[in-house]
Design an enzyme around this catalytic site. Structure first.
Site, PDB file in Angstrom:
ATOM      1  N   GLY A  58       0.854  -1.200   0.000  1.00 48.52           N
ATOM      2  CA  GLY A  58       0.000   0.000   0.000  1.00 48.52           C
ATOM      3  C   GLY A  58       0.882   1.239   0.000  1.00 48.52           C
ATOM      4  O   GLY A  58       0.583   2.235   0.661  1.00 48.52           O
ATOM      5  N   GLY A  59       1.968   1.167  -0.771  1.00 46.09           N
ATOM      6  CA  GLY A  59       2.985   2.240  -0.757  1.00 46.09           C
ATOM      7  C   GLY A  59       2.653   3.403  -1.676  1.00 46.09           C
ATOM      8  O   GLY A  59       3.518   4.238  -1.929  1.00 46.09           O
ATOM      9  N   ASP A  90       0.625  -1.571  -4.586  1.00 51.70           N
ATOM     10  CA  ASP A  90      -0.606  -0.830  -4.282  1.00 51.70           C
ATOM     11  C   ASP A  90      -1.642  -1.323  -5.273  1.00 51.70           C
ATOM     12  O   ASP A  90      -1.343  -2.196  -6.127  1.00 51.70           O
ATOM     13  CB  ASP A  90      -0.396   0.701  -4.374  1.00 51.70           C
ATOM     14  N   PHE A 148      -4.066  -5.973  -1.164  1.00 53.21           N
ATOM     15  CA  PHE A 148      -3.601  -6.619   0.069  1.00 53.21           C
ATOM     16  C   PHE A 148      -4.698  -7.421   0.791  1.00 53.21           C
ATOM     17  O   PHE A 148      -4.449  -8.024   1.818  1.00 53.21           O
ATOM     18  CB  PHE A 148      -2.864  -5.659   1.005  1.00 53.21           C
ATOM     19  N   HIS A 174      -4.572   2.145   9.914  1.00 53.53           N
ATOM     20  CA  HIS A 174      -5.525   3.116  10.476  1.00 53.53           C
ATOM     21  C   HIS A 174      -6.731   3.343   9.556  1.00 53.53           C
ATOM     22  O   HIS A 174      -7.728   3.885   9.969  1.00 53.53           O
ATOM     23  CB  HIS A 174      -4.820   4.441  10.850  1.00 53.53           C
TER      24      HIS A 174
HETATM   25  C1  LIG Z   1      -3.390   6.304   3.588  1.00 57.22           C
HETATM   26  S1  LIG Z   1      -2.661   5.751   2.119  1.00 57.22           S
HETATM   27  C2  LIG Z   1      -1.002   5.452   2.634  1.00 57.22           C
HETATM   28  C3  LIG Z   1      -0.039   5.474   1.491  1.00 57.22           C
HETATM   29  C4  LIG Z   1       1.433   5.325   1.893  1.00 57.22           C
HETATM   30  N1  LIG Z   1       1.697   4.062   2.543  1.00 57.22           N
HETATM   31  C5  LIG Z   1       1.815   6.491   2.792  1.00 57.22           C
HETATM   32  O1  LIG Z   1       1.919   6.329   4.008  1.00 57.22           O
HETATM   33  O2  LIG Z   1       1.977   7.603   2.284  1.00 57.22           O
HETATM   34  C6  LIG Z   1      -3.322   4.125   1.941  1.00 57.22           C
HETATM   35  C7  LIG Z   1      -2.863   3.405   0.681  1.00 57.22           C
HETATM   36  O3  LIG Z   1      -3.456   2.095   0.676  1.00 57.22           O
HETATM   37  C8  LIG Z   1      -3.786   1.792  -0.664  1.00 57.22           C
HETATM   38  N2  LIG Z   1      -4.813   0.736  -0.684  1.00 57.22           N
HETATM   39  C9  LIG Z   1      -6.106   0.852  -0.315  1.00 57.22           C
HETATM   40  N3  LIG Z   1      -6.741  -0.315  -0.454  1.00 57.22           N
HETATM   41  C10 LIG Z   1      -5.816  -1.201  -0.917  1.00 57.22           C
HETATM   42  C11 LIG Z   1      -5.866  -2.583  -1.239  1.00 57.22           C
HETATM   43  N4  LIG Z   1      -6.992  -3.276  -1.107  1.00 57.22           N
HETATM   44  N5  LIG Z   1      -4.735  -3.180  -1.672  1.00 57.22           N
HETATM   45  C12 LIG Z   1      -3.580  -2.461  -1.788  1.00 57.22           C
HETATM   46  N6  LIG Z   1      -3.469  -1.148  -1.505  1.00 57.22           N
HETATM   47  C13 LIG Z   1      -4.584  -0.525  -1.059  1.00 57.22           C
HETATM   48  C14 LIG Z   1      -4.275   3.122  -1.206  1.00 57.22           C
HETATM   49  O4  LIG Z   1      -4.300   3.162  -2.606  1.00 57.22           O
HETATM   50  C15 LIG Z   1      -3.282   4.099  -0.598  1.00 57.22           C
HETATM   51  O5  LIG Z   1      -2.182   4.314  -1.428  1.00 57.22           O
END
Ligand SMILES: C[S@@+](CC[C@H](N)C(=O)[O-])C[C@H]1O[C@@H](n2cnc3c(N)ncnc32)[C@H](O)[C@@H]1O
Length: 391
Positions: free
Chosen positions: A233-234, A258, A278, A297
């Protein structure tokens, strides 16, 4: 107003802390100064003034959102000083509207006033032209406000129970989607969100400045041909890119994961980009570390457990670790920012910020034990390291 003894003592402590912070700045002192300023304001304000200040907070954010959309901060940053008439000409907005909006901007300190109805850029104006201000404020306003306005109604209709189910989040109730589905169906907002994610911690310590990365080395297993780090989820790889720069000599793959539509077009030198959900099992086996920043979170416990189980099944028992970067809420003094983000997370996906006990319970519920916690600074995220419990 009488300056009573507690107020006098607060003012003295504040002035000493400001001088200390000036002579020898530290994140801890800076945090304490800001806390004392809040306490001072509260001590000076009458209860009625406090309540009125709170009542009229929402229109302030709406006004900033409009000023950003009109490009006024960019115009001020470019020309330094502009009158309401000039701003009306450049933006196409009616002059009287500009005057009303800019009154609020000046009062909030987001720009200055060099003459009546003439505005001057300051350093806060500049911050509002940068991704953190321009994109962050717009994206979070648009993403959150419709749901927040219905939050009391949602709570009432759910008997004031704590939101725990992603499929029944307040945002689902208010707009029929939770945050990531909404972002996926609003490409412009997704772009703003990605930009905000990249920018929001600029100039702050990174996780690898506080976490001893050497804990991931060794273990008698070479990692040259294996994966060193998976950023799960980067987003578009802002963290992993910085890690690559700092540890350019390190062997082993760095993998950015992601959702496919989020990583499409993401390119970072030395980083492998992989679309991966994920909620499905982790395809990269035996990495030194699976890194999750600001992921858990977003989600209630039942989804976090699923993400964690999907990760545990890919971990090498002898050396893989899970690294979580998120807030660890204090049981006594929660900074306002953390408490506010908690309400936001609750609203847009039934997510939550967690205390140390809540982290221990969540991780323990899937068979993980916490092997260390490192703080990035007061009021900031911590790095939590966890491994499967030895059976
Ligand atoms: C709050 S952001 C955090 C991004 C990064 N890790 C940061 O701290 O800047 C949450 C991330 O989770 C990703 N995300 C949400 N649902 C997801 C999924 N089912 N599988 C993979 N990534 C996901 C979003 O696209 C987003 O980039």
């Amino acid at each position: 107003m009488t300056i009573n003894t507690p107020l006098r003592s607060l003012m003295n402590r504040l002035s000493q802390a400001v001088m200390k912070d000036d002579a020898n700045p530290s994140p801890q002192l800076h945090y304490e100064v800001l806390q004392m300023i809040d306490q001072l304001r509260s001590a000076v304000e009458s209860p009625t003034e406090t309540v009125l200040r709170l009542i009229y907070q929402p229109p302030q954010n709406a006004a900033i959102r409009i000023v950003i959309e009109l490009g006024i901060f960019d115009l001020l940053d470019r020309d330094t000083v502009l009158s309401a008439t000039q701003l009306a000409k450049y933006t196409g907005a009616e002059r009287d509207l500009i005057v009303r909006l800019m009154r609020v901007m000046v009062s909030l300190g987001l720009c200055g006033m060099s003459a009546p109805e003439t505005y001057a850029a300051n350093e806060k104006t500049v911050a509002l032209t940068q991704p953190i201000g321009r994109d962050g404020l717009s994206c979070i306003f648009d993403l959150t406000l419709p749901t927040l306005s219905k939050l009391p109604e949602y709570m009432r209709s759910n008997g004031f129970s704590n939101p725990k189910d992603y499929a029944l989040s307040p945002m689902q109730y208010a707009v029929g989607q939770s945050q990531f589905e909404w972002l996926a169906s609003n490409p412009k907002q997704q772009r703003l969100f990605n930009s905000y994610m990249t920018s929001r911690r600029e100039g702050r310590p990174m996780w690898f400045n506080v976490y001893p990365v050497e804990r991931l080395f060794g273990h008698g297993v070479p990692f040259e041909d294996t994966t060193f780090l998976v950023d799960v989820g980067g987003n578009q790889g802002h963290d992993l890119g910085k890690f690559r720069q700092e540890y350019s000599h390190l062997p082993g793959r760095l993998v950015l994961q992601d959702l496919p539509e989020v990583v499409k077009g993401a390119a970072c030198d030395g980083v492998e980009v992989m679309g991966h959900n994920f909620l499905d099992p982790q395809p990269v086996k035996g990495a030194r570390a699976y890194y999750f920043r600001a992921i858990f979170h977003d989600w209630p416990d039942h989804i976090c457990q699923r993400i964690l189980r999907n990760t545990i099944s890919a971990m090498a028992r002898d050396y893989s670790r899970i690294l979580i970067v998120d807030f660890v809420l204090s049981d006594t003094e929660t900074p306002l920012m953390q408490g506010s983000i908690d309400i936001q997370m609750m609203s847009i996906g039934a997510g939550m910020e967690r205390s140390q006990q809540q982290w221990e319970r969540l991780l323990g519920s899937v068979g993980l034990e916490i092997t260390g916690m490192w703080s990035q600074g007061p009021g900031m995220e911590s790095v939590i390291e966890a491994v499967p419990m030895s059976s």
